[in-house]
Design a protein around this motif. Structure first.
Motif, PDB file in Angstrom:
ATOM      1  N   ALA A 127       0.837  -1.212   0.000  1.00  0.00           N
ATOM      2  CA  ALA A 127       0.000   0.000   0.000  1.00  0.00           C
ATOM      3  C   ALA A 127       0.868   1.257   0.000  1.00  0.00           C
ATOM      4  O   ALA A 127       0.597   2.208  -0.751  1.00  0.00           O
ATOM      5  N   ARG A 128       1.913   1.271   0.814  1.00  0.00           N
ATOM      6  CA  ARG A 128       2.816   2.438   0.853  1.00  0.00           C
ATOM      7  C   ARG A 128       3.494   2.654  -0.498  1.00  0.00           C
ATOM      8  O   ARG A 128       3.645   3.790  -0.954  1.00  0.00           O
ATOM      9  N   ALA A 129       3.908   1.554  -1.121  1.00  0.00           N
ATOM     10  CA  ALA A 129       4.561   1.671  -2.426  1.00  0.00           C
ATOM     11  C   ALA A 129       3.594   2.246  -3.458  1.00  0.00           C
ATOM     12  O   ALA A 129       3.962   3.153  -4.223  1.00  0.00           O
ATOM     13  N   HIS A 130       2.376   1.741  -3.466  1.00  0.00           N
ATOM     14  CA  HIS A 130       1.372   2.276  -4.400  1.00  0.00           C
ATOM     15  C   HIS A 130       1.092   3.750  -4.100  1.00  0.00           C
ATOM     16  O   HIS A 130       0.980   4.558  -5.025  1.00  0.00           O
ATOM     17  N   ARG A 131       0.982   4.093  -2.818  1.00  0.00           N
ATOM     18  CA  ARG A 131       0.735   5.487  -2.443  1.00  0.00           C
ATOM     19  C   ARG A 131       1.863   6.376  -2.956  1.00  0.00           C
ATOM     20  O   ARG A 131       1.624   7.410  -3.583  1.00  0.00           O
ATOM     21  N   ASP A 132       3.112   5.939  -2.701  1.00  0.00           N
ATOM     22  CA  ASP A 132       4.261   6.741  -3.135  1.00  0.00           C
ATOM     23  C   ASP A 132       4.374   6.806  -4.654  1.00  0.00           C
ATOM     24  O   ASP A 132       4.918   7.775  -5.193  1.00  0.00           O
ATOM     25  N   ALA A 133       3.855   5.782  -5.338  1.00  0.00           N
ATOM     26  CA  ALA A 133       3.874   5.775  -6.802  1.00  0.00           C
ATOM     27  C   ALA A 133       2.694   6.571  -7.374  1.00  0.00           C
ATOM     28  O   ALA A 133       2.592   6.728  -8.588  1.00  0.00           O
ATOM     29  N   GLY A 134       1.823   7.049  -6.498  1.00  0.00           N
ATOM     30  CA  GLY A 134       0.691   7.852  -6.953  1.00  0.00           C
ATOM     31  C   GLY A 134      -0.498   7.042  -7.423  1.00  0.00           C
ATOM     32  O   GLY A 134      -1.384   7.572  -8.102  1.00  0.00           O
ATOM     33  N   VAL A 135      -0.547   5.773  -7.083  1.00  0.00           N
ATOM     34  CA  VAL A 135      -1.651   4.906  -7.486  1.00  0.00           C
ATOM     35  C   VAL A 135      -2.580   4.763  -6.270  1.00  0.00           C
ATOM     36  O   VAL A 135      -2.568   3.749  -5.562  1.00  0.00           O
ATOM     37  N   THR A 136      -3.363   5.792  -6.050  1.00  0.00           N
ATOM     38  CA  THR A 136      -4.162   5.905  -4.832  1.00  0.00           C
ATOM     39  C   THR A 136      -5.179   4.784  -4.664  1.00  0.00           C
ATOM     40  O   THR A 136      -5.332   4.226  -3.572  1.00  0.00           O
ATOM     41  N   ALA A 137      -5.881   4.434  -5.734  1.00  0.00           N
ATOM     42  CA  ALA A 137      -6.910   3.389  -5.628  1.00  0.00           C
ATOM     43  C   ALA A 137      -6.301   2.060  -5.172  1.00  0.00           C
ATOM     44  O   ALA A 137      -6.859   1.381  -4.304  1.00  0.00           O
TER      45      ALA A 137
END
Length: 194
Positions: A169-179
């Motif tokens: 989840a943190r990686a997706h958040r940092d990559a800008g993939v919020t969903a």
């Protein structure tokens, strides 16, 4: 007083070694195992090192020796023993795991990335631990998209690991993939509610 079972085993191995010095490497490894099991890591290290001297190409013995050095807080000697294992077999999984864990404990993220990548390749991508280590290293190095790919591959292998799901989840958040970040945070909560 009667000896405990482990003391009797250690005594028997020492006697067998004394009958034919320097002894068989397998006897030294077995003595090291008994001592390590009791937390006598200094003595275990000495037994494993003697086995190593007698049989320097025994992969499992080199790994046991390296892990004992790590428990004693000497990462340099541990790394040297795993390097000796790589000289025998460059894809020896326990040594790749050891080097990944050693560099991870030191927070040397570039080295973690390198070792975890080798471990992932050698294991054919069927082990979540090196994928997770690779993802965490990439996240620390600022490659959130790469981290998300590695962590998702680990999640595919271990879908109910709350810590792994949070890291993804943190990686997706940092990559800008919020969903996807929100989805993984929800998955992590379901895996470990509270």
């Amino acid at each position: 007083a009667a000896q405990s079972a482990w003391e009797a085993s250690a005594t028997a191995y020492r006697r067998a070694i004394a009958l034919d010095p320097p002894g068989e490497p397998a006897l030294h490894r077995a003595l090291g195992d008994v001592l390590a099991e009791r937390g006598l890591d200094g003595e275990a290290r000495d037994a494993y090192e003697q086995a190593r001297t007698l049989d320097p190409r025994h992969l499992d013995g080199l790994d046991r020796c390296a892990r004992t050095w790590m428990r004693l807080g000497d990462a340099a000697h541990a790394a040297a023993r795993w390097d000796e294992a790589f000289a025998v077999d460059p894809s020896y999984l326990p040594a790749l795991a050891g080097q990944t864990r050693r560099t991870s404990a030191a927070r040397d993220w570039e080295q973690v990335r390198l070792w975890a990548t080798r471990w992932t390749e050698a294991s054919g991508g069927r082990d979540a631990e090196p994928l997770a280590a690779q993802g965490r290293a990439l996240l620390a190095l600022g490659d959130a998209a790469g981290a998300a790919r590695a962590l998702e591959a680990a999640v595919a292998l271990v879908p109910r690991d709350a810590g792994l799901l949070r890291d993804a989840a943190r990686a997706h958040r940092d990559a800008g993939v919020t969903a996807q970040a929100l989805r993984r945070f929800k998955d992590a909560h379901k895996a470990a509610p509270g």
